[in-house]
Design an enzyme around this catalytic site. Sequence first.
Site, mmCIF file in Angstrom:
data_model
loop_
_atom_site.group_PDB
_atom_site.id
_atom_site.type_symbol
_atom_site.label_atom_id
_atom_site.label_comp_id
_atom_site.label_asym_id
_atom_site.label_seq_id
_atom_site.Cartn_x
_atom_site.Cartn_y
_atom_site.Cartn_z
ATOM 1 N N LYS A 37 0.922 -1.457 -0.088
ATOM 2 C CA LYS A 37 -0.074 -0.179 0.009
ATOM 3 C C LYS A 37 0.945 1.316 0.248
ATOM 4 C CE LYS A 37 -3.327 -2.650 -0.200
ATOM 5 N NZ LYS A 37 -4.414 -3.449 0.823
HETATM 6 C C1 LIG Z 1 -5.683 -3.846 1.346
HETATM 7 C C2 LIG Z 1 -6.897 -4.029 1.564
HETATM 8 C C3 LIG Z 1 -7.373 -4.067 2.926
HETATM 9 C C4 LIG Z 1 -7.184 -4.688 3.699
HETATM 10 O O1 LIG Z 1 -5.614 -4.692 4.587
HETATM 11 P P1 LIG Z 1 -4.920 -4.891 5.745
HETATM 12 O O2 LIG Z 1 -4.143 -4.040 6.249
HETATM 13 O O3 LIG Z 1 -4.182 -6.320 4.305
HETATM 14 O O4 LIG Z 1 -5.902 -6.043 6.769
HETATM 15 C C5 LIG Z 1 -8.957 -3.675 2.728
HETATM 16 N N1 LIG Z 1 -9.236 -3.170 1.614
HETATM 17 C C6 LIG Z 1 -8.400 -2.799 0.657
HETATM 18 C C7 LIG Z 1 -9.415 -2.338 -0.456
HETATM 19 C C8 LIG Z 1 -7.266 -3.639 0.560
HETATM 20 O O5 LIG Z 1 -6.618 -3.174 -0.726
#
Ligand SMILES: *Cc1c(COP(=O)(O)O)cnc(C)c1O
Length: 381
Positions: A188
């Site tokens: 991210k």
């Molecule tokens: C990555 C992601 C999540 C979950 O994030 P984590 O930190 O890995 O639990 C939730 N929603 C979206 C749209 C994502 O891309």
Amino acid sequence: MIPYGRQDISDDDIKAVVAALKSDFIAQGPAVAAFEAAVAAKVGARHGVAVNSATSALHIACLALGVGPDDRVWTSPITFVASSNAALYCGASVDFVDIDPIRWTMSVAALEQKLKAAKTSGTLPKVVIPVHFMGEPCDMAAIAALAREYRFKVIEDAAHAIGGRYDDNPIGACQHSDITVFSFHPVKVITTGEGGMAMTNDDSVAKALRRLRSHGITRDAGDMTGGTHGGWYYQQLELGYNYRMTDIQAALGLSQLQRLDDFVARRHALADRYDALLKHLPLQLPLRDARHYSGLHLYPVVLHRHDRRAVYDALQAAGVGVNVHYIPVHTQPYYQRLGFKAGDFPNAEQYYARTLTLPLYPGLAEAEQDTVVAALAKALA
Ligand SMILES: *Cc1c(COP(=O)(O)O)cnc(C)c1O
């Protein structure tokens, strides 16, 4: 192999983590509080509640808004499974709103239509979770207007979108929502290894989020039934979880946050370059609405006529780590067992059948980007 996404860790990040390791606190401590305050200040929210993932943040966000077994939660089918799983953890039932075929985020027209029908049948949702897919903000003003009319709460899944803006407001300011959730997974925009944060402007929601991330426990005498027994005393008021972030992670997050604007600017420079280099190829490129500013977590394209699997395989063989975001959640076997069928959300399914995500991350060199473009052009030739 050029990956589709990659963290960017500097020497300063490493120093910050080492300093945390040498400090008195390595589990949740002062660095978590400092990270929460820094993110809240950065995005203009009253509160930030740090947790061990965005999935956990979505779960306790649903609980803090009162989602339970008799409730319905709606989200987009083009998202990671966590967006809807969070509601299932609460015992609620989930439904989806199809995407807009141009923007690839939740269609407000489809949402309004579905709300009208749900009002008639008495099946309105308690919470809607719009997902800022790619980092591109959903039409939040329109969703908020529907939220007032149909009396549902809104959780923004902004896992892709920290560093972006809706109009002139940072995403996370919760201008049009009750809670906004960020992810700090390594692919991210900024990372804490694993981690997430729930932003809110509501004091009582923030209090509930803080309790729920730590076993449902309070140390605040004002919230206890019957009063405190002394300085050691705590009370469990509800069934919570251990979703805490560590100070080691928060130290990394605080250091990463210093470069958030640079990371997103670099993503925009690379995306602008993709737009220019790809415009003559038979592709639908991702739309960026000039009124807003995307966090630009992802750069997906949609193939006009080529076989996606063949293009994916050719790019992988050429050392280009393309990916696919996302497999529509309602087509997952688990969700099929809940009663969803192929064909339920045709725009999402048509998008999925032809999409590929190209590499995009701050450390992607222009020469590497040229390699991606050349490999894609060759695969489409
Ligand atoms: C990555 C992601 C999540 C979950 O994030 P984590 O930190 O890995 O639990 C939730 N929603 C979206 C749209 C994502 O891309």
